[in-house]
Design an enzyme around this catalytic site. Structure first.
Site, short mmCIF file in Angstrom:
data_model
loop_
_atom_site.label_atom_id
_atom_site.label_comp_id
_atom_site.label_asym_id
_atom_site.label_seq_id
_atom_site.Cartn_x
_atom_site.Cartn_y
_atom_site.Cartn_z
N LYS A 211 0.79 -1.22 0.00
CA LYS A 211 0.00 0.00 0.00
C LYS A 211 0.83 1.28 0.00
O LYS A 211 0.29 2.36 -0.26
CB LYS A 211 -0.97 0.00 1.19
CG LYS A 211 -2.02 -1.08 1.09
CD LYS A 211 -2.95 -0.80 -0.07
CE LYS A 211 -4.08 -1.80 -0.11
NZ LYS A 211 -5.11 -1.39 -1.05
C1 LIG Z 1 -2.61 -7.28 3.89
C2 LIG Z 1 -3.31 -6.95 2.62
N1 LIG Z 1 -3.37 -7.86 1.65
C3 LIG Z 1 -4.01 -7.62 0.50
C4 LIG Z 1 -4.64 -6.44 0.25
C5 LIG Z 1 -5.40 -6.27 -1.03
O1 LIG Z 1 -4.86 -5.33 -1.91
P1 LIG Z 1 -5.82 -4.46 -2.78
O2 LIG Z 1 -6.54 -3.51 -1.86
O3 LIG Z 1 -4.92 -3.73 -3.72
O4 LIG Z 1 -6.79 -5.35 -3.47
C6 LIG Z 1 -4.61 -5.47 1.23
C7 LIG Z 1 -5.33 -4.22 1.08
O5 LIG Z 1 -5.56 -3.47 2.01
C8 LIG Z 1 -3.92 -5.72 2.45
O6 LIG Z 1 -3.86 -4.81 3.43
#
Ligand SMILES: Cc1ncc(COP(=O)(O)O)c(C=O)c1O
Length: 326
Positions: free
Chosen positions: A47
């Site tokens: 992120k």
């Molecule tokens: C630990 C974790 N894995 C996966 C994701 C998923 O990513 P995306 O929001 O880009 O789909 C997030 C999103 O907040 C996350 O915090």
């Protein structure tokens, strides 16, 4: 002579994360699986990329002023990325997070000096105080703030289309057959998928959605199911959101908390990779996909964050037993 690995500030260290081949956990499937280790980003998650991209874009477009307050809802990782960006670029930050996120994430946000608004995660999604509904209300009531809105702002996807996707393509030198990743806001999987499919339309993309989230049923049956609580952080949602672009997804798997967390532990045991719960979901999905394949293939997945955020939960035997996962 150009200085190697020296940056003007810590924001320069975001992205260009390593991609590693998994050798042990894959030994029974005979298929190559590679994982992009996003916990190498400075705040420890994928992120950081969107936090930097979205705020730089807002500056370029004149959407945000010096010292302004940024408000965002997050499962914790975007909040940490934004905290870094806010410190470096001179903004204030308030985040809306569910009270079920790990204590480690809350403590890190406090250490970063972020104002935290905790939402009761037992509230039904339709409540005006629920995680999804309360953020726009807080934004509306706060004069002079900027709301990046990672769930509905396609700059989230654009970040991964411009950074994560090309990195994966170059690291693999184009030799990819499948890309599989968890779906939360959808930014990572949909942004990467769009880029990879433009390079090679034969690449198949598989999303992983937690049991309790609504994406799977909408994807397959165009049906809105009633969401149910689950514990994997960062994946799934209770609503359809604009960053989820179903047109670039070919298949979707549903994963339980128990499976995700057991595979998160397996990753440590077998590969020495200390990743978070959504990475457990990702490797489970990649192995399930590998088992279904009849000929050699190259699968790429993403490990979004690190185990350090889940020591009190996934890596705590007492917690795992209490939840019935051990
Ligand atoms: C630990 C974790 N894995 C996966 C994701 C998923 O990513 P995306 O929001 O880009 O789909 C997030 C999103 O907040 C996350 O915090």
């Amino acid at each position: 002579m150009k200085k190697e690995n020296v940056y003007d500030n810590v924001l320069g260290t975001i992205g260009n994360t390593p991609l590693v081949r998994l050798n042990k956990i894959t030994k029974d499937v005979g298929i190559e699986i590679f994982a992009k280790l996003e916990f190498f980003n400075p705040m420890g998650s994928v992120k950081d990329r969107i936090a930097k991209y979205m705020i730089e874009k807002a500056e370029k477009d004149g959407m945000i002023k010096d010292g302004q307050l940024i408000i965002e809802n997050s499962s914790g990782n975007t909040a940490m990325g934004l905290a870094l960006v806010a410190i470096q670029m001179g903004y204030k930050l308030k985040v809306i997070v569910r009270d079920r996120i790990s204590k480690e994430k809350i403590d890190q946000l406090k250490a970063l000096g972020v104002e935290i608004h905790l939402v009761d995660s037992s509230l039904p999604p339709e409540s005006s105080n629920s995680y999804n509904n309360i953020t726009p209300l807080i934004v509306e009531k706060t004069p002079d703030c900027y709301f990046p809105d990672q769930h509905n702002n396609r700059e989230n996807n654009e970040t991964h289309y411009k950074t994560t996707g090309p990195e994966i393509w170059n690291q693999m030198q184009g030799e990819i057959d499948y890309f599989i990743a968890g779906i939360g806001t959808g930014g990572t999987i949909c942004g990467v998928a769009k880029y990879l499919k433009e390079q090679n339309p034969d690449i198949k993309v598989i999303a992983i959605d937690p049991v309790g989230s609504i994406f799977y049923d909408y994807f397959y049956f165009k049906k809105m199911v009633k969401p149910a609580p689950y514990l994997i952080e960062g994946l799934g949602d209770e609503f359809l959101i604009k960053c989820v672009d179903f047109t670039v997804i070919d298949d979707m798997y549903k994963v339980s908390d128990k499976t995700s967390f057991q595979y998160t532990r397996e990753l440590v045991k077998q590969e020495g990779i200390l990743a978070g719960g959504s990475s457990g979901a990702a490797i489970w999905g990649a192995l399930k996909l590998a088992e279904s394949l009849k000929k050699p293939a190259r699968i790429v997945t993403i490990f979004p964050d690190s185990a350090s955020r889940y020591l009190s939960t996934i890596f705590n035997d007492k917690w795992m037993k209490k939840k019935g996962f051990l």
